[in-house]
Design a protein around this motif. Structure first.
Motif, PDB file in Angstrom:
ATOM      1  N   THR A 150     -13.968  15.502   6.777  1.00  0.00           N
ATOM      2  CA  THR A 150     -15.192  14.589   6.865  1.00  0.00           C
ATOM      3  C   THR A 150     -15.218  14.484   8.935  1.00  0.00           C
ATOM      4  O   THR A 150     -16.346  13.915   9.397  1.00  0.00           O
ATOM      5  N   GLY A 210     -19.921  16.521   5.519  1.00  0.00           N
ATOM      6  CA  GLY A 210     -18.867  15.154   5.109  1.00  0.00           C
ATOM      7  C   GLY A 210     -18.570  14.568   3.945  1.00  0.00           C
ATOM      8  O   GLY A 210     -18.381  14.106   3.756  1.00  0.00           O
ATOM      9  N   THR A 232     -21.856   8.589   7.139  1.00  0.00           N
ATOM     10  CA  THR A 232     -20.107   9.240   6.841  1.00  0.00           C
ATOM     11  C   THR A 232     -19.120   9.509   7.529  1.00  0.00           C
ATOM     12  O   THR A 232     -19.071   8.625   8.755  1.00  0.00           O
ATOM     13  N   TYR A 291     -14.680   9.140   6.258  1.00  0.00           N
ATOM     14  CA  TYR A 291     -13.742   9.605   4.957  1.00  0.00           C
ATOM     15  C   TYR A 291     -13.697   7.540   4.646  1.00  0.00           C
ATOM     16  O   TYR A 291     -13.258   6.491   4.685  1.00  0.00           O
TER      17      TYR A 291
END
Length: 120
Positions: free
Chosen positions: A40, A70, A114, A116
């Motif tokens: 990502t 992502g 976007t 993680y």
């Protein structure tokens, strides 16, 4: 010079295992989290992230794998569920119009940022 979006992707030339995981063994959860985070990070800087994600979102969920644009498959499924609940895409099949999906990705407040997130 090629104009296909995949050729301009930040991930072009990287090892597929980063995006799709290993084929030959069950990956430990900590390794999966690291891999998702790293993938990502690539996606966050990608100039064609929207194209990548749109191309994946028009595929049936059963054919979606790995990190694309992502998002994990689970995160993409949740995104599509929110769009369906809002009446933005068809209820029982993948959206067919990639231009509509691209527009939703760039204009919709239903699209996650976007980055993680553990458990995605």
């Amino acid at each position: 010079m090629s104009t296909h979006w995949e050729d301009r992707a930040a991930c072009a030339g990287t090892m597929l295992e980063l995006w799709f995981g290993p084929e030959d063994y069950d990956e430990p959860k900590d390794q999966t989290r690291w891999r998702h985070r790293r993938a990502t990070e690539f996606c966050a800087t990608c100039p064609v992230r929207t194209d990548c994600l749109a191309a994946e979102l028009i595929r049936p969920l059963s054919e979606q794998h790995g990190i694309r644009g992502g998002l994990t498959p689970r995160a993409r499924e949740r995104l599509l569920a929110r769009w369906r609940a809002a009446g933005l895409v068809p209820e029982h099949c993948p959206p067919e119009d990639v231009d509509l999906v691209r527009r939703l990705l760039t204009e919709s407040d239903l699209v996650p940022a976007t980055r993680y997130c553990p458990g995605s």
